[in-house]
Design a protein around this motif. Sequence first.
Motif, PDB file in Angstrom:
ATOM      1  N   VAL A   1      42.461  34.415  34.010  1.00 54.91           N
ATOM      2  CA  VAL A   1      42.155  34.419  35.443  1.00 54.91           C
ATOM      3  C   VAL A   1      43.187  33.590  36.191  1.00 54.91           C
ATOM      4  CG1 VAL A   1      40.470  33.718  37.185  1.00 54.91           C
ATOM      5  CG2 VAL A   1      39.698  34.822  35.074  1.00 54.91           C
ATOM      6  N   MET A   2      43.537  32.452  35.631  1.00 52.61           N
ATOM      7  CA  MET A   2      44.557  31.594  36.249  1.00 52.61           C
ATOM      8  C   MET A   2      45.847  32.368  36.484  1.00 52.61           C
ATOM      9  SD  MET A   2      47.621  30.006  35.279  1.00 52.61           S
ATOM     10  CE  MET A   2      47.475  29.849  33.512  1.00 52.61           C
ATOM     11  N   GLY A   3      46.299  33.122  35.487  1.00 54.52           N
ATOM     12  CA  GLY A   3      47.536  33.872  35.632  1.00 54.52           C
ATOM     13  C   GLY A   3      47.467  34.894  36.742  1.00 54.52           C
ATOM     14  N   GLN A   4      46.318  35.563  36.877  1.00 52.97           N
ATOM     15  CA  GLN A   4      46.170  36.574  37.929  1.00 52.97           C
ATOM     16  C   GLN A   4      46.176  35.937  39.324  1.00 52.97           C
ATOM     17  OE1 GLN A   4      43.247  39.898  36.902  1.00 52.97           O
ATOM     18  NE2 GLN A   4      42.712  38.396  35.331  1.00 52.97           N
ATOM     19  N   LEU A   5      45.460  34.836  39.488  1.00 56.34           N
ATOM     20  CA  LEU A   5      45.428  34.192  40.801  1.00 56.34           C
ATOM     21  C   LEU A   5      46.787  33.616  41.172  1.00 56.34           C
ATOM     22  CD1 LEU A   5      41.977  32.343  40.808  1.00 56.34           C
ATOM     23  CD2 LEU A   5      42.566  34.601  41.721  1.00 56.34           C
ATOM     24  N   ARG A   6      47.454  33.005  40.230  1.00 53.95           N
ATOM     25  CA  ARG A   6      48.767  32.421  40.530  1.00 53.95           C
ATOM     26  C   ARG A   6      49.750  33.505  40.966  1.00 53.95           C
ATOM     27  NH1 ARG A   6      53.724  31.544  38.865  1.00 53.95           N
ATOM     28  NH2 ARG A   6      53.476  32.971  37.107  1.00 53.95           N
TER      29      ARG A   6
END
Length: 471
Positions: free
Chosen positions: A267-272
């Motif tokens: 999820v972190m990768g997608q939001l960043r």
Amino acid sequence: MQKGRGRERATGQQIDYAALFEAVPSPMLVLDPDLLIVAVNQAYLTVTRQVREDLLGRYVFDAFPDNPADPDASGTRNLDASLRRVLHTGERDSMALQRYDVPVPAAEGGFEERYWSQINTPVMGPDGSVVLLIHRVEDVTGFVRGRERRLRGGGAEDTEREDAARLALRADTMDADLYIRARELQEVNERLRKAHARERETALTLQRSMLPTGPPEEHPYAAVRYRPAVGSLNVCGDWYELTELADGRIAVAVGDVVGQGLEAACVMGQLRSALSAATRVVSGPARALEVLGLYSGFVDGALAATAVQAVIDPAGHSVAYSCAGHPPPLLLRGGGAVEPLDQATDPPLGARPEQIGRPQARVVYDPGDTLVLYTDGLIERRDEDIDVGLGRLADSLARHRGLDPEPMADALLADLGVTGGGAADDTALVVIRLRDPFRRPGARGPARRDPDRREPARRGPDRRGRGRRRS
């Protein structure tokens, strides 16, 4: 008066803790992080038949090696694994009942068969690191040997003794089964720890591969740090982003995803990535966070994530910023004053059912000021108000205001207790020295001010959008 004196005596200020340790009936060793014996109480000396002077200062496995006559000996291996686990996690570790033979006094020579119940407990230092280990043991050799003798013993001469013997045999069989199950449980736990360690390493590798490296030669004005939490699966979703825009401005952001493990890392990768893209096509951090909030509604696990973005305009010596449920950035002035940038705060991403514009504020800086963005792992501690940690960070910033970004980032982590390995949450940190110009030699594109910047601040309904105390 009598009651007052009793209360005064009960404060513990006059207790001789060395004498107390010596008198504790449970056998105990105290080890340093290199596993050297630094203290031993009388109970331990008695049960192992050792002399204090022969143990102090020695490596624990030199003092108590495996029995060379037992090819299946696993005592040192299991104890070493437990002690290393405590050093790494900062948590107590209880070991299964096991055989660990001990050397007998030199005059007799050889080893004596022993069975032990062992617990290893950390002693934490002020920075949250493990400074000592308490190795507490209970000698259960008599119990194990008695069980074995009864299992091998002859029959009784009368019915009552036969019944008693059968009951004893049944109880001993249950004891033996419990011992076997404990050993099996220890082996299963060890396999689970290894599996968790592999998942943690996978999540860390994934997370780090999606975070920008920010090498000093590309960003000499900035320092970035990421520190994972302690624990087998405590890889969380903290992230940072540092983007040089085509018009000479600098966009910097940090965020925090709810959850742990591989899911949070994904999820972190997608939001960043989504915020990085939005920053390049919309004007200002508030608009970028609005887009990110809309996007989070379509990503499982992204709701209630927090983020803050600041866009630095070197030409105008200003910083525009907006916070979505995130702790405020801090601006360190050249004279040592620290200002929280908390005039544009709003709830976390996806917290509102309807879409409302997010607030944005602007602050003017002088070249040489320092901007710091961070995630809550740097300042939040259990059972402590977040403002205590925020004040601790501000004090550390003022104290280290003469440092460049790289050493300043390391100093902040050390002061906030993150470098010692005891943090329960992961931490992202970005330190930027505000100078003019930012661009490295050879970079293209003139610096210009953003004509669409929205200012002054429009305050949101919730200053932080998150709880004040961690439970």
